[in-house]
Design a protein around this motif. Structure first.
Motif, PDB file in Angstrom:
ATOM      1  N   GLN A   1      15.698   7.007 -18.323  1.00  0.00           N
ATOM      2  CA  GLN A   1      16.285   8.099 -18.795  1.00  0.00           C
ATOM      3  C   GLN A   1      17.096   9.672 -17.933  1.00  0.00           C
ATOM      4  O   GLN A   1      18.006   9.545 -18.323  1.00  0.00           O
ATOM      5  CB  GLN A   1      15.608   8.823 -19.711  1.00  0.00           C
ATOM      6  N   LEU A   2      15.975   9.496 -16.585  1.00  0.00           N
ATOM      7  CA  LEU A   2      16.665  10.566 -15.789  1.00  0.00           C
ATOM      8  C   LEU A   2      17.394   9.865 -14.753  1.00  0.00           C
ATOM      9  O   LEU A   2      18.196  11.034 -14.769  1.00  0.00           O
ATOM     10  CB  LEU A   2      15.095  10.510 -14.766  1.00  0.00           C
ATOM     11  N   LEU A   3      17.961   8.514 -15.207  1.00  0.00           N
ATOM     12  CA  LEU A   3      19.185   8.194 -14.395  1.00  0.00           C
ATOM     13  C   LEU A   3      20.117   8.110 -14.178  1.00  0.00           C
ATOM     14  O   LEU A   3      21.007   7.214 -14.446  1.00  0.00           O
ATOM     15  CB  LEU A   3      18.797   7.469 -12.837  1.00  0.00           C
ATOM     16  N   ASN A   4      19.924   7.905 -15.916  1.00  0.00           N
ATOM     17  CA  ASN A   4      20.910   7.574 -16.937  1.00  0.00           C
ATOM     18  C   ASN A   4      21.860   6.502 -16.738  1.00  0.00           C
ATOM     19  O   ASN A   4      22.951   6.226 -16.811  1.00  0.00           O
ATOM     20  CB  ASN A   4      21.949   8.606 -16.702  1.00  0.00           C
ATOM     21  N   LEU A   5      20.631   5.748 -16.763  1.00  0.00           N
ATOM     22  CA  LEU A   5      20.539   4.248 -16.980  1.00  0.00           C
ATOM     23  C   LEU A   5      21.486   2.958 -18.117  1.00  0.00           C
ATOM     24  O   LEU A   5      21.237   2.371 -18.099  1.00  0.00           O
ATOM     25  CB  LEU A   5      19.615   2.901 -15.867  1.00  0.00           C
ATOM     26  N   GLY A   6      20.567   3.901 -19.053  1.00  0.00           N
ATOM     27  CA  GLY A   6      20.454   3.151 -20.443  1.00  0.00           C
ATOM     28  C   GLY A   6      19.740   1.722 -19.392  1.00  0.00           C
ATOM     29  O   GLY A   6      19.114   1.893 -19.409  1.00  0.00           O
ATOM     30  N   SER A   7      19.799   0.443 -20.661  1.00  0.00           N
ATOM     31  CA  SER A   7      18.977  -0.029 -21.207  1.00  0.00           C
ATOM     32  C   SER A   7      18.973  -1.158 -20.043  1.00  0.00           C
ATOM     33  O   SER A   7      19.968  -1.962 -19.959  1.00  0.00           O
ATOM     34  CB  SER A   7      18.760  -1.316 -22.561  1.00  0.00           C
ATOM     35  N   VAL A   8      18.325  -1.484 -18.880  1.00  0.00           N
ATOM     36  CA  VAL A   8      18.609  -1.998 -17.775  1.00  0.00           C
ATOM     37  C   VAL A   8      17.446  -3.621 -17.584  1.00  0.00           C
ATOM     38  O   VAL A   8      17.775  -5.100 -16.664  1.00  0.00           O
ATOM     39  CB  VAL A   8      18.857  -1.882 -16.293  1.00  0.00           C
ATOM     40  N   TYR A   9      16.009  -3.132 -18.351  1.00  0.00           N
ATOM     41  CA  TYR A   9      14.963  -3.310 -17.243  1.00  0.00           C
ATOM     42  C   TYR A   9      15.144  -5.162 -19.002  1.00  0.00           C
ATOM     43  O   TYR A   9      15.247  -4.475 -19.940  1.00  0.00           O
ATOM     44  CB  TYR A   9      13.926  -2.954 -16.627  1.00  0.00           C
TER      45      TYR A   9
END
Ligand code: SUO
Length: 441
Positions: A429-437
């Protein structure tokens, strides 16, 4: 805006520990089973990022991976709930759990090989994810590395992210740690030097330790990255230094623009290589450190060459070093002589990166360098760029989620798995990455 080099540093993960997983990397072997401090490790890395950003060098961050890697443990036959998977792996194969828990993705010099737009046929910035085939704990990084790079370099008109090469020994690829780019201004077309340790079918290889990078892999990466063939050069690492612990070329050489700073024993056929670079690259300069001044053994123990060579806008260069090279009398004396001589290096910056160093990762291992034009910088996910706010946010995040002590036995703790997921969920959320894991899918 002129093209600049942006350094993307790996953020140390919550399971940073010392497991002796990397045969051929002497620091890793030496520190096996010592107690680690993941919180301190993450903070040491953040301090380097912040200091370099403050000094005017564009800086960004690449997040850690989900660890323990439960999907990989399942692939190896451990079953049940996620907690049971970890529990069974801990009881039956603690070394496998250690590999599946390694925070090794922090060394992002091994995440990918980058080709700037100035060198590529289609004018895009290319990144090929490294397969890290030589070590199990590192080979499992590729899928999440790819997901993260796609979340950071989302704009497909600007960036082209390529999946890792097939996972076989013939195509062993360790990413940018075995890659140097020489250029005038960063935005000028450059010469890309791919360094490999062995070639399929050739006897010219180290005998004691493995050569991780192959020529076949380097050639495939150059093709995928669309490097103009006239701008590519291949060179073999000196097998004798691999046998002395130089498991990646960035342990014995570092380059920036027209400058190569390396040990006199770094490459096989070094004289020919330097002559070729001189021919191809106007203004090329090599600083070759003689064995007499700094032995290969001292280079390996101090990580003198695992430094970052960074250019200020006015052309002066800074050498970013680990504290170990300041603490070694001979190496420090050499470095101060270097400053006094006629070359572009005008400043030394020293960082305490002891937690990472104990696993064989110095300043250069912790960063993936990318030459980006102004427009390309604009196309990077802005949430990963280091600044005062992100530095404070990430320090606070580390304080909340990281342990300050971790041993082999702690890896079995199902609570560690939950802590990791909670922390990474917040980080995306902090890095605005979406679902990556994997746990987010
Ligand atoms: N570029 C630096 C990479 C260091 C890394 N070390 C490790 O994976 C050690 C992990 C351990 O032993 O726990 C490696 O050898 O690939």
């Amino acid at each position: 805006m002129k093209a600049r080099e942006v350094n993307f540093d790996g953020l140390v993960g919550l399971t940073h520990h010392y497991a002796g997983l990397s045969f051929g990397n002497e620091a890793s072997t030496r520190h096996r089973f010592q107690v680690s401090n993941p919180k301190l490790a993450a903070k040491q890395g953040l301090l380097k990022m912040k200091a370099l950003a403050d000094a005017g060098f564009p800086q960004a961050v690449i997040p850690p991976h989900e660890r323990p890697n439960v999907p990989v443990l399942r692939q190896l036959g451990f079953s049940g709930s996620d907690e049971q998977v970890v529990e069974k792996a801990a009881a039956q194969a603690p070394h496998i759990l250690s590999s599946a828990s390694s925070a090794s993705a922090m060394w992002v010099a091994n995440a990918a090989t980058v080709c700037p737009s100035a060198d590529s046929v289609d004018g895009k910035v290319h990144l090929t994810v490294a397969n890290l085939n030589n070590k199990f704990h590192r080979a499992i990084e590729a899928p999440t590395t790819e997901a993260l790079l796609r979340a950071i370099f989302r704009d497909e008109k600007t960036f082209s992210v390529h999946s890792a090469l097939p996972q076989v020994a013939m195509l062993g690829d360790e990413g940018a740690a075995n890659h140097n780019r020489f250029s005038g201004d960063y935005g000028d077309p450059g010469v890309q030097l791919f360094v490999y340790g062995r070639e399929e079918g050739s006897m010219l290889a180290p005998t004691r330790y493995p050569a991780r990078q192959t020529l076949e892999a380097s050639q495939a990466v150059a093709r995928l990255n669309q490097v103009r063939p006239s701008q590519v050069l291949y060179a073999r690492q000196n097998p004798q230094v691999i046998d002395q612990g130089v498991f990646h070329n960035d342990v014995i050489a570092v380059s920036n623009r027209q400058l190569l700073f390396c040990h006199e024993h770094a490459f096989a056929a070094q004289a020919q290589l330097l002559a070729e670079l001189r021919r191809r690259m106007p203004g090329f300069m090599a600083i070759e450190v003689p064995q007499q001044a700094v032995s290969v053994a001292d280079a390996v123990s101090t990580y003198l060459f695992n430094s970052q060579l960074l250019s200020h806008e006015d052309g002066r260069m800074v050498l970013v070093l680990p504290q170990e090279s300041q603490e070694h009398e001979g190496v420090w004396r050499y470095l101060n002589q270097l400053l006094a001589q006629d070359n572009p290096i005008s400043e030394l910056k020293v960082f305490d990166l002891r937690e990472s160093m104990a696993n064989g990762g110095g300043p250069a291992c912790l960063r993936l360098r990318m030459v980006l034009t102004g427009a390309e910088q604009q196309a990077v996910n802005p949430a990963v760029m280091m600044n005062d706010t992100l530095f404070a946010t990430l320090n606070d995040w580390v304080d909340r989620h990281y342990r300050d002590c971790l041993t082999q036995d702690d890896l079995a703790d199902p609570q560690l798995l939950r802590e990791g997921r909670e922390a990474l969920d917040r980080l995306t959320q902090l890095l605005n990455l979406g679902s990556v894991y994997p746990f987010q899918r």
